[in-house]
Design an enzyme around this catalytic site. Structure first.
Site, PDB file in Angstrom:
ATOM      1  N   ALA A 146      -6.582  16.904  -3.142  1.00 18.11           N
ATOM      2  CA  ALA A 146      -6.631  15.490  -3.524  1.00 18.11           C
ATOM      3  C   ALA A 146      -8.006  15.109  -4.049  1.00 18.11           C
ATOM      4  O   ALA A 146      -8.491  14.006  -3.833  1.00 18.11           O
ATOM      5  CB  ALA A 146      -6.265  14.621  -2.321  1.00 18.11           C
ATOM      6  N   GLY A 203      -8.967  15.403  -7.361  1.00 16.73           N
ATOM      7  CA  GLY A 203      -8.989  15.080  -8.791  1.00 16.73           C
ATOM      8  C   GLY A 203      -9.108  13.581  -9.044  1.00 16.73           C
ATOM      9  O   GLY A 203      -8.832  12.757  -8.176  1.00 16.73           O
ATOM     10  N   ARG A 242      -5.067  10.870 -16.359  1.00 16.02           N
ATOM     11  CA  ARG A 242      -3.923  10.315 -17.085  1.00 16.02           C
ATOM     12  C   ARG A 242      -3.502   8.950 -16.536  1.00 16.02           C
ATOM     13  O   ARG A 242      -2.700   8.257 -17.131  1.00 16.02           O
ATOM     14  CB  ARG A 242      -2.744  11.309 -17.052  1.00 16.02           C
ATOM     15  CG  ARG A 242      -2.985  12.525 -17.937  1.00 16.02           C
ATOM     16  CD  ARG A 242      -2.052  13.687 -17.601  1.00 16.02           C
ATOM     17  NE  ARG A 242      -2.530  14.432 -16.439  1.00 16.02           N
ATOM     18  CZ  ARG A 242      -1.939  15.539 -15.966  1.00 16.02           C
ATOM     19  NH1 ARG A 242      -0.848  16.006 -16.555  1.00 16.02           N
ATOM     20  NH2 ARG A 242      -2.427  16.172 -14.920  1.00 16.02           N
ATOM     21  N   GLY A 299     -11.052  22.238 -11.031  1.00 18.25           N
ATOM     22  CA  GLY A 299      -9.720  22.796 -11.074  1.00 18.25           C
ATOM     23  C   GLY A 299      -9.157  23.119  -9.695  1.00 18.25           C
ATOM     24  O   GLY A 299      -9.872  23.156  -8.701  1.00 18.25           O
ATOM     25  N   ARG A 345      -0.262 -19.873   5.367  1.00 14.73           N
ATOM     26  CA  ARG A 345      -1.437 -19.002   5.274  1.00 14.73           C
ATOM     27  C   ARG A 345      -1.758 -18.424   6.650  1.00 14.73           C
ATOM     28  O   ARG A 345      -1.182 -18.834   7.648  1.00 14.73           O
ATOM     29  CB  ARG A 345      -2.600 -19.783   4.663  1.00 14.73           C
ATOM     30  CG  ARG A 345      -2.324 -20.100   3.175  1.00 14.73           C
ATOM     31  CD  ARG A 345      -3.293 -21.116   2.628  1.00 14.73           C
ATOM     32  NE  ARG A 345      -4.662 -20.724   2.892  1.00 14.73           N
ATOM     33  CZ  ARG A 345      -5.697 -21.562   2.903  1.00 14.73           C
ATOM     34  NH1 ARG A 345      -5.505 -22.847   2.692  1.00 14.73           N
ATOM     35  NH2 ARG A 345      -6.910 -21.109   3.140  1.00 14.73           N
ATOM     36  N   ALA A 364       5.601 -37.521   4.483  1.00 19.54           N
ATOM     37  CA  ALA A 364       5.310 -36.931   3.179  1.00 19.54           C
ATOM     38  C   ALA A 364       3.862 -37.214   2.781  1.00 19.54           C
ATOM     39  O   ALA A 364       3.348 -38.302   3.011  1.00 19.54           O
ATOM     40  CB  ALA A 364       6.251 -37.502   2.124  1.00 19.54           C
ATOM     41  N   ASN A 420      -9.781 -31.222   6.878  1.00 18.31           N
ATOM     42  CA  ASN A 420     -10.381 -30.339   7.882  1.00 18.31           C
ATOM     43  C   ASN A 420     -11.787 -29.884   7.530  1.00 18.31           C
ATOM     44  O   ASN A 420     -12.506 -29.379   8.373  1.00 18.31           O
ATOM     45  CB  ASN A 420      -9.482 -29.107   8.110  1.00 18.31           C
ATOM     46  CG  ASN A 420      -9.230 -28.328   6.836  1.00 18.31           C
ATOM     47  OD1 ASN A 420      -9.219 -28.914   5.745  1.00 18.31           O
ATOM     48  ND2 ASN A 420      -9.030 -27.038   6.947  1.00 18.31           N
TER      49      ASN A 420
HETATM   50  C1  UD1 Z   1      -0.527  21.384 -11.509  1.00 21.52           C
HETATM   51  C2  UD1 Z   1      -0.302  22.885 -11.739  1.00 21.52           C
HETATM   52  C3  UD1 Z   1       0.972  23.079 -12.545  1.00 21.52           C
HETATM   53  C4  UD1 Z   1       2.145  22.457 -11.804  1.00 21.52           C
HETATM   54  C5  UD1 Z   1       1.877  20.998 -11.436  1.00 21.52           C
HETATM   55  C6  UD1 Z   1       2.936  20.515 -10.471  1.00 21.52           C
HETATM   56  C7  UD1 Z   1      -2.517  23.937 -11.826  1.00 21.52           C
HETATM   57  C8  UD1 Z   1      -3.558  24.525 -12.703  1.00 21.52           C
HETATM   58  N1  UD1 Z   1      -1.447  23.444 -12.442  1.00 21.52           N
HETATM   59  O1  UD1 Z   1      -0.730  20.782 -12.761  1.00 21.52           O
HETATM   60  O2  UD1 Z   1       1.227  24.440 -12.752  1.00 21.52           O
HETATM   61  O3  UD1 Z   1       3.321  22.536 -12.594  1.00 21.52           O
HETATM   62  O4  UD1 Z   1       0.599  20.833 -10.815  1.00 21.52           O
HETATM   63  O5  UD1 Z   1       2.857  19.149 -10.226  1.00 21.52           O
HETATM   64  O6  UD1 Z   1      -2.674  23.971 -10.628  1.00 21.52           O
HETATM   65  N2  UD1 Z   1      -7.049  18.602  -7.798  1.00 21.52           N
HETATM   66  C9  UD1 Z   1      -8.158  18.861  -7.030  1.00 21.52           C
HETATM   67  N3  UD1 Z   1      -9.280  19.403  -7.620  1.00 21.52           N
HETATM   68  C10 UD1 Z   1      -9.325  19.697  -8.945  1.00 21.52           C
HETATM   69  C11 UD1 Z   1      -8.178  19.436  -9.721  1.00 21.52           C
HETATM   70  C12 UD1 Z   1      -7.055  18.899  -9.126  1.00 21.52           C
HETATM   71  O7  UD1 Z   1      -8.161  18.617  -5.817  1.00 21.52           O
HETATM   72  O8  UD1 Z   1     -10.364  20.173  -9.390  1.00 21.52           O
HETATM   73  C13 UD1 Z   1      -5.862  17.999  -7.168  1.00 21.52           C
HETATM   74  C14 UD1 Z   1      -5.485  16.671  -7.768  1.00 21.52           C
HETATM   75  O9  UD1 Z   1      -6.093  15.605  -7.075  1.00 21.52           O
HETATM   76  C15 UD1 Z   1      -3.967  16.671  -7.639  1.00 21.52           C
HETATM   77  C16 UD1 Z   1      -3.583  18.136  -7.627  1.00 21.52           C
HETATM   78  O10 UD1 Z   1      -4.758  18.851  -7.374  1.00 21.52           O
HETATM   79  O11 UD1 Z   1      -3.537  16.071  -6.441  1.00 21.52           O
HETATM   80  C17 UD1 Z   1      -2.940  18.592  -8.929  1.00 21.52           C
HETATM   81  O12 UD1 Z   1      -3.808  18.347 -10.006  1.00 21.52           O
HETATM   82  P1  UD1 Z   1      -3.255  17.899 -11.421  1.00 21.52           P
HETATM   83  O13 UD1 Z   1      -4.409  17.720 -12.329  1.00 21.52           O
HETATM   84  O14 UD1 Z   1      -2.326  16.759 -11.283  1.00 21.52           O
HETATM   85  O15 UD1 Z   1      -2.446  19.200 -11.875  1.00 21.52           O
HETATM   86  P2  UD1 Z   1      -1.288  19.287 -12.950  1.00 21.52           P
HETATM   87  O16 UD1 Z   1      -1.860  19.210 -14.300  1.00 21.52           O
HETATM   88  O17 UD1 Z   1      -0.219  18.332 -12.612  1.00 21.52           O
HETATM   89 CA    CA Z   2      -0.049  16.708 -11.136  1.00 18.68          CA
END
Ligand code: UD1
Ligand code: CA
Length: 470
Positions: free
Chosen positions: A11, A13, A17, A87, A343, A390, A396
């Site tokens: 979690a 990222g 998008r 990644g 409230r 009414a 207050n």
């Molecule tokens: C990813 C998969 C893809 C799969 C899809 C399923 C990879 C390279 N690709 O793509 O094959 O079909 O999920 O939903 O794994 N995150 C991190 N650190 C990072 C990058 C991401 O913790 O550096 C976390 C994000 O917060 C997210 C999850 O990993 O919760 C997935 O990342 P996301 O960028 O959504 O991957 P997808 O492009 O959906």
């Molecule tokens: Ca994803």
């Protein structure tokens, strides 16, 4: 080491998008942040430990996870910080020290797959443990695989690699079997190959998905496990998908309540948060929002387009359309609305009536008391069987502080009264309409506090006469 597996939820990222200032996993669906939904599902499994990998807005994500009530695998959730998210492969690598020693197997989930259920994960884990594979990937057949990693199969149908959408050839893009982002690994083998990852040529990220081809290439056993319900494993990458997931979760909550005896007139139009409770034979009209920890009793009617947040509504209460009610309590048989605003810290007594365009704040209204029209009651304590005419206003606020108004039992406040607080109106007293009350009214008295009227007989005719002379 009692439990054979630990869980890691990614979690860290940003969720580019989403085009948001807020991290994607903090956005809500069905009344809960995405990360909370995944953690709640994961913690139902008998894991030895639960790790959350955080990075972008890490403190806020940690705060959400820590606020989830109830037990977590291994006592409490543990957090791993991924600096400068590079990644999904890099994310796990950042936790090597903790993860490698946690358990022999590691279940990996992404924090953006909120519809996943614990039952599906149990089936997946069973399969992985029995198959004895180095890695098991949950895959799904979907109609629209755009954006997902595609599953490549070799001879004898074995899974050989996962190719990301951005790197896939036109032929590979036609593959409809996708990677759900749910994996189970033999922990030691995973970390050995994570070190061998190279950055993707297009994005520069270290892809966890590349581990599959590395393991396969070195003769390790990799298996795919087909998800039974492909809808359950959808990833949320845009706000369009967030809305779809929200819709499904809301529909499930409405259905659960309906099966417990609640009538919902247009279930597709209501927003009911997961912790909300509603008693049997209550009717919920279209467009209603019941939010937070709201509890509604039995045999109530909640009028169209009312929004009730963190409030307690007892049995047999009628809320007419378009009321806004927050952090308040309403006792049995009371009637609120239409267009009332309760409230925080308001308490409405049983069978009391609060009518249209009445605002109540931090005020107790006693049993059977009525305030039916165009009134402001703030910082007040009102007894039983009182009648608030009414257009009554509790004044207050003196510009510096809030002051209290006390209206005792059986009081009658005439219409258009201003009660300049602090002030007390004693039991059984009457206040004449149009009064500005600045001093306490003794019990049983009549208070008149307005200028005496004078009538000028024949004034209109005299004025007309003057005008015609000119
Ligand atoms: C990813 C998969 C893809 C799969 C899809 C399923 C990879 C390279 N690709 O793509 O094959 O079909 O999920 O939903 O794994 N995150 C991190 N650190 C990072 C990058 C991401 O913790 O550096 C976390 C994000 O917060 C997210 C999850 O990993 O919760 C997935 O990342 P996301 O960028 O959504 O991957 P997808 O492009 O959906
Ligand atoms: Ca994803």
């Amino acid at each position: 080491m009692k439990e054979p597996f630990a869980i890691a939820i990614l979690a860290a990222g940003e969720g580019t998008r989403f085009k948001s200032r807020q991290a994607k996993v903090l956005h809500c669906a069905g009344g809960r942040p995405l990360i909370e939904l995944t953690v709640r599902t994961a913690r139902e499994l008998p894991a030895g430990a639960l790790f959350v990998i955080v990075g972008y807005q890490a403190d806020a994500v940690i705060a959400v996870v820590k606020a989830i009530p109830g037990p977590m695998p291994g006592g409490e959730a543990r957090f791993i910080r991924q600096e400068g998210p590079l990644g999904t492969g890099h994310a796990l690598r950042c936790g090597r020290a903790e993860l490698e020693s946690a358990a022999p197997h590691l279940l990996v989930l992404y924090g953006d797959t909120p519809l996943l259920t614990a039952a599906t994960l149990r089936g997946f884990l069973d399969f992985h443990m029995r198959a004895g594979t180095a890695a098991t990937v949950m895959t799904a057949e979907v109609d629209d695989p755009a954006g997902y990693g595609r599953i490549l199969r070799g001879p004898n149908h074995s899974i050989t690699a996962i190719v990301e959408h951005k790197s896939a050839s036109p032929e590979q893009l036609r593959i409809r079997e996708i990677n759900t982002g749910i994996y189970c690994f033999k922990t030691r083998l995973l970390f050995a190959d994570l070190e061998r990852l190279v950055p993707n040529a297009i994005t520069g990220e270290y892809y966890l998905t590349d581990v599959i081809s590395l393991l396969h290439g070195r003769g390790r056993k990799v298996a795919a496990y087909g998800a039974t319900d492909s809808a359950e494993v959808m990833g949320v990458n845009t706000r369009v998908e967030l809305a779809e997931v929200d819709h499904l979760l809301r529909a499930a909550k409405a259905r659960e309540l309906m099966l417990c005896g609640v009538t919902i007139v247009r279930p597709e139009t209501v927003l009911i948060d997961p912790d909300v409770q509603v008693g049997a034979d209550t009717v919920i009209e279209p467009g209603v929002s019941l939010l937070g920890r709201t509890r509604v009793g039995e045999g109530c009617r909640i009028g169209a387009f009312s929004v009730i947040t963190n409030s307690e509504v007892a049995d047999g209460v009628t809320i007419k359309p378009s009321c806004v009610i927050s952090e308040s309590k309403i006792a049995g048989g009371a009637s609120i609305g239409p267009f009332s605003h309760l409230r925080p810290e308001s308490e409405i007594g049983s069978e009391a009536r609060i009518g249209n365009f009445v605002e109540v704040k931090k005020t107790r209204v006693g049993r059977r008391t009525k305030a039916q029209h165009l009134t402001y009651l703030g910082d007040a304590t009102i007894g039983e069987d009182a009648n608030i005419g009414a257009g009554t206003i509790t004044c207050n606020y003196d510009g510096e502080r809030k002051n209290q108004t006390v209206i005792e039992d059986h009081v009658f406040i005439g219409s258009g009264t201003e009660l300049v607080a602090p002030v007390r109106v004693g039991k059984d007293a009457y206040v004449a309409a149009g009064s500005t009350i600045t001093e306490d009214v003794p019990p049983g008295a009549l208070a008149l506090a307005r200028a005496r009227q004078s009538n000028k007989a024949g004034w209109v005719a005299k004025r007309k006469k003057k005008a015609t002379k000119k």
